[in-house]
Write an enzyme that holds these catalytic residues in place. Structure first.
Site, PDB file in Angstrom:
ATOM      1  N   ASP A  22     119.523  16.409  41.163  1.00  0.00           N
ATOM      2  CA  ASP A  22     118.076  16.211  41.186  1.00  0.00           C
ATOM      3  C   ASP A  22     117.670  15.426  42.433  1.00  0.00           C
ATOM      4  OD1 ASP A  22     115.435  16.166  40.367  1.00  0.00           O
ATOM      5  OD2 ASP A  22     115.862  15.380  38.376  1.00  0.00           O
ATOM      6  N   GLU A  59     115.790  16.666  47.868  1.00  0.00           N
ATOM      7  CA  GLU A  59     115.058  17.185  49.031  1.00  0.00           C
ATOM      8  C   GLU A  59     115.462  16.493  50.352  1.00  0.00           C
ATOM      9  OE1 GLU A  59     113.177  18.120  45.353  1.00  0.00           O
ATOM     10  OE2 GLU A  59     113.566  16.156  46.213  1.00  0.00           O
ATOM     11  N   ASP A  67     109.236  19.943  39.571  1.00  0.00           N
ATOM     12  CA  ASP A  67     108.337  19.271  38.630  1.00  0.00           C
ATOM     13  C   ASP A  67     106.956  19.919  38.679  1.00  0.00           C
ATOM     14  OD1 ASP A  67     110.499  17.698  38.184  1.00  0.00           O
ATOM     15  OD2 ASP A  67     109.734  15.938  39.222  1.00  0.00           O
TER      16      ASP A  67
END
Length: 686
Positions: free
Chosen positions: A390, A393, A460
């Site tokens: 998770d 990025e 998300d």
């Protein structure tokens, strides 16, 4: 023979106007590099695998030359632009099978800049622009996963920057019959305009791109050949995944798995989300909430359930690993100011406070080895083989890549490749300890991430029908960008209110569609049950401090928690997926072998049907099932386009239709329109 060009075994080179140009055959395509420097940096970060041995066809005819490889030929012409005191080289790409022009460079103005422009930066790099002629009728697909709700990217201006739910993979598939990889991990943008197409890298050493040609399926195969094929997909991962934000402790998680088995429901994987840890950057279970991970994993395995755990790349300055990682240079550094890139809550802060966390630097090989080793001894040692990567990025706030310094370059130069290297750390680590299957749930990816076992999910996103519609396009474009392992949070992530009829219907429609996605996974942050039941919206988010909600838990997110009627519908689709698992695995194997994604736009199978290129709200699951998800609240019918060139059978009614037409079909709440192709028999219906 012209002395302008130098013929090489791999292609052609030229030095002109203080620019070095190199055109090479690379797989079934052409790689083009250019730089104002004297030569190229072969250590530059590239998505391409080493060049295959096959030699291209090279021809030189006076001032003109060409390099051909696969189905594409790059033609190089010496031109004299009007108003310019010097000559320059012009590049044009042609389909060798048809002679049709695929792509051609274009100057933005006769005075300046040229089609390949280099503007010096302060730190010995260049801003790089590459401009090409535009075709107003062209359709452009791929480019990662975006949330703008468009399948066709023509007319879009896209940032080349990784963000939560916005995944930048700079590979485009054109309706003109070419694929284009912008082989540069720099922050930048692309403009697919009506007047020209412009690619921009804010900081780089050299221009670098790759072009291939063929049908859409052939383009994807060529791309996988040069950037890497996905490994074998684990059999267990084709089943149903259960997750929520979040299971707070070992007993809560086990109780859900036990209830699945008590009810006789299929369950392949259950996921342990964030804040199971001691501190960010220590990568181990909190012993209070998770007192016996070995017993937990053993019980889950006895139930036939795999365990996945969330592993973030963030490091809390209070973590016991921080001092070593800082001293060794394994953390992202800053050009000025504190090397902290995100204020976020952690287990050592109170509900109203945040700690400034930083990120490790996966472009450093020793940092990759260190982070995987922590995961090996603290998770894999218990038998956990599923990792959820998770926030990869990386999700920095605010985003200032120009301040960031990584092992392989500045943030402006290399930051988009962060998720590629983070996934690589776990892929190589798992293989090194003898694991033959390595698959990782990732929130971001870059070109080539598929070769490291990246399973991308859509991040998300909101719990709304609008967001649901956007995910259809996002997933199709992810597959057209080379990432065929893809999934979503069923029902969306944010603001799902289980007490609202619209959300419950959204969940049903999303769940139905997810059966026909590569991975079938229920996740989301549901508004806490006590807050959702209130007649009026609370003054504060979710009725209390919003930070505390995340460290606690959201509302229920299991298939039995929205009432008996919805449970019966979802239960039926759980077993539908079980029946389709052999077919799903066939598509996963085909993707690993050919690069063709399981989730396919209609034109991928029917490129000769003009109507198929226009459909954005349907898809094929593999070659044989056409899926038309219901994307509007309270809709009970659905208009479906059936591609020409096949005969289609409604799996619910058995009625057959000839392709090349649009039909209106019933879609009651318990039914998603699905059609089988050319009489193929699959166990969609029990």
């Amino acid at each position: 023979m012209s002395d302008l060009y130098t013929v090489r075994p791999d292609g052609l080179s030229c030095r002109m106007n203080r620019e070095t140009l190199l055109i090479q055959g690379w797989g079934a395509g052409i790689r083009v590099r250019a730089t104002p420097a004297d030569d190229f940096r072969d250590d530059n970060l590239s998505a391409l695998l080493p060049r295959p041995e096959e030699a291209p066809q090279v021809q030189v005819d006076g001032d003109n030359a060409s390099v051909a490889m696969g189905q594409v030929r790059c033609e190089v012409t010496l031109v004299y632009p009007h108003g310019e005191p010097r000559e320059e080289l012009h590049l044009r790409f042609v389909d060798t099978a048809t002679g049709k022009e695929l792509l051609s460079e274009q100057r933005s103005h006769f005075a300046w800049p040229g089609p390949r422009a280099f503007t010096p930066n302060a730190h010995r790099s260049w801003r790089i622009d590459a401009t090409f002629q535009a075709d107003p009728d062209e359709r452009i697909f791929g480019m990662g996963q975006r949330q703008h709700g468009l399948l066709d990217q023509k007319g879009c201006v896209l940032e080349l920057l990784q963000r939560n739910a916005e995944v930048s993979i700079p590979f485009a598939v054109s309706s003109r019959g070419y694929g284009f990889l912008w082989n540069n991990p720099a922050v930048g943008r692309v403009e697919f305009g009506r007047s020209l197409t412009r690619w921009v890298a804010e900081a780089g050493w050299q221009l670098d791109y790759w072009v291939t040609a063929g049908s859409p399926a052939q383009i994807l195969r060529n791309y996988a050949d040069v950037t890497g094929h996905a490994p074998d997909f684990p059999e267990w991962a084709s089943g149903f995944w259960q997750c929520r934000l979040r299971y707070r402790n070992q007993e809560e998680l086990l109780s859900v798995a036990r209830e699945h088995k008590r009810r006789g429901l299929p369950l392949a994987c259950i996921v342990i989300d964030f804040f199971h840890w001691t501190k960010q950057g220590e990568w181990r279970f909190d012993p209070v909430a998770w007192p016996d991970p070995q017993a937990m994993v053993d019980e889950l395995k006895s139930l036939g359930v795999e365990t996945m755990v969330s592993v973030w790349p963030t490091v809390n300055p209070n973590a016991d690993t921080y001092a070593k990682m800082h001293a060794e240079g394994w953390l992202i550094e800053a050009s000025r100011g504190m090397p902290v890139f995100k204020p976020f809550i952690d287990t050592d802060t109170g509900p109203l406070y945040k700690v400034p966390v930083t990120y490790y630097d996966p472009t450093h090989p020793d940092a990759r080895a260190f982070v995987f080793e922590q995961s090996r001894k603290n998770y894999h040692a218990y038998g956990i083989k599923g990792y959820w990567l998770d926030s990869c990025e990386p999700e920095v706030r605010p985003v200032h890549p120009e301040l960031m310094r990584l092992h392989l370059g500045t943030g402006l130069e290399v930051l988009n490749a962060y998720p590629l290297f983070h996934t690589r750390a776990f892929h190589e680590g798992m293989l090194a300890i003898g694991e033959k299957e390595a698959m990782f749930l990732c929130r971001s990816a870059w070109a080539g991430s598929q070769r490291y076992g990246c399973l991308l999910w859509s991040g998300d996103i909101r719990s709304s029908f609008e967001a649901f519609r956007d995910q259809i396009r996002g997933g199709l474009n992810a597959g057209l960008s080379g990432i065929g392992w893809w999934t979503t949070d069923i029902g969306g992530f944010y603001d799902g209110n289980g007490s609202k009829p619209e959300f419950r219907e959204l969940l049903v429609r999303w769940f139905q569609w997810a059966v026909f996605c590569p991975v079938f996974r229920l996740h989301g942050f549901r508004i806490p049950n006590d807050v959702a039941a209130q007649p009026l919206a609370p003054a504060k988010p979710y009725g209390k401090d919003s930070v505390l909600v995340f460290t606690d838990t959201g509302g229920d997110n299991e298939v039995w928690c929205w009432g008996e009627a919805i449970y019966e519908i979802l239960k039926g689709y759980l077993f539908m997926r079980e029946r389709l698992r052999p077919y799903a695995m066939e598509q996963m194997r085909a993707y690993s072998e050919t690069g063709t994604p399981p989730l396919r736009p209609l034109f991928l199978e029917f490129p000769d049907d003009p109507g198929a290129w226009k459909i954005e709200d349907q898809h094929l699951f593999g070659p044989s099932l056409l899926v038309a998800p219901v994307l509007d609240y309270q809709a009970r019918t659905r208009s479906v386009y059936l591609p020409a060139g096949a005969r289609w059978t409604d799996v619910w009614t058995g009625r057959a239709y000839e392709g090349g037409q649009r039909v209106e079909v019933d879609a009651p709440l318990e039914r998603i329109p699905v059609f089988s192709r050319d009489g193929v028999q699959l166990p969609v219906i029990a």
